[in-house]
Design an enzyme around this catalytic site. Sequence first.
Site: not given
Length: 220
Positions: A47, A51, A134
Site C-alpha cells: 500500500e 502523503r 480498516k
Amino acid sequence: MDGTLSAAAAPLADRLQGVVPLATVRDAAAADTIADGLAAGGLPVLEVALRNNYGLAAIERIAARGDLMVGAGTVLTPEQLHRSLDAGASFIVAPGLDEEIVEAALAAGVPVLPGIMTPSDVQRGLRLGLRRMKVFPAGVAGGLRLINAFAPVFPGVGFMPSGGVDAHNLGDYLAHPAVFAVSGSWIASPAQVDAGAEAVAAAARGAMAGQAAAQQGLGA
C-alpha cells in the site's frame, strides 16, 4: 447503490489478507528497494501512501513491474482515487469512511478499505455493501479491545487494523477471527529502506512467519 464487489474485484479482495505493508515512498530508488525486498521476502503486496508528491509515481513504477499487487493509501478525494487507478493501483485504502470514495471505487470494480473507528462508521460501511474495513488508528482506538467489542455486534465483518501495528503485535491481531489483515509501515520504514532491499526482505519474512504462526493458532 449496491456496494457488492464486481466479479473482477473479488479475487483481488481475497488476496488482501494477512500482512499488507504500507510505505510512503520518497523516490524511484526507494520504490525499487521496497519492491525488490518485498518480492524477495515473499510478500508481494504494498500500500503506497499518498502523503508526498511521489506517491502516484511510485504506484505507477511498482505496478509496472507486474510482480507486486500495489494499492493506494491515504486516499482523501475521488480525484486522488481516479489518478491512483490510472497509475495502476489495484486497491484503495482511505483513512476514513467517505461515501464518495467508497462508491467510486466500487463503481470502478476495485476493492476499497475505508477507515472506521466507531459502530456508526461500521454501520455506514455495511449500508454501502462493505464487509471489510480498516480500523484506524487501531492503537489509539483501542486495538484488540475495540475489535473484541465489534466482532459479536457485526458478525461477518472483517477488520484490518492499521496504526500501531508492528512486528511485536501482528500475531495477536491476526489470531483474532474477525481480523483478515493487518497494515503497518515497519516492513518498509525509512530505516529499512536505507538499509537496502535485503533488510526489507528480512522484515517481510519475519512478518510472514508471524502470520503463519497466527494462522496455525486459528487452525488455518
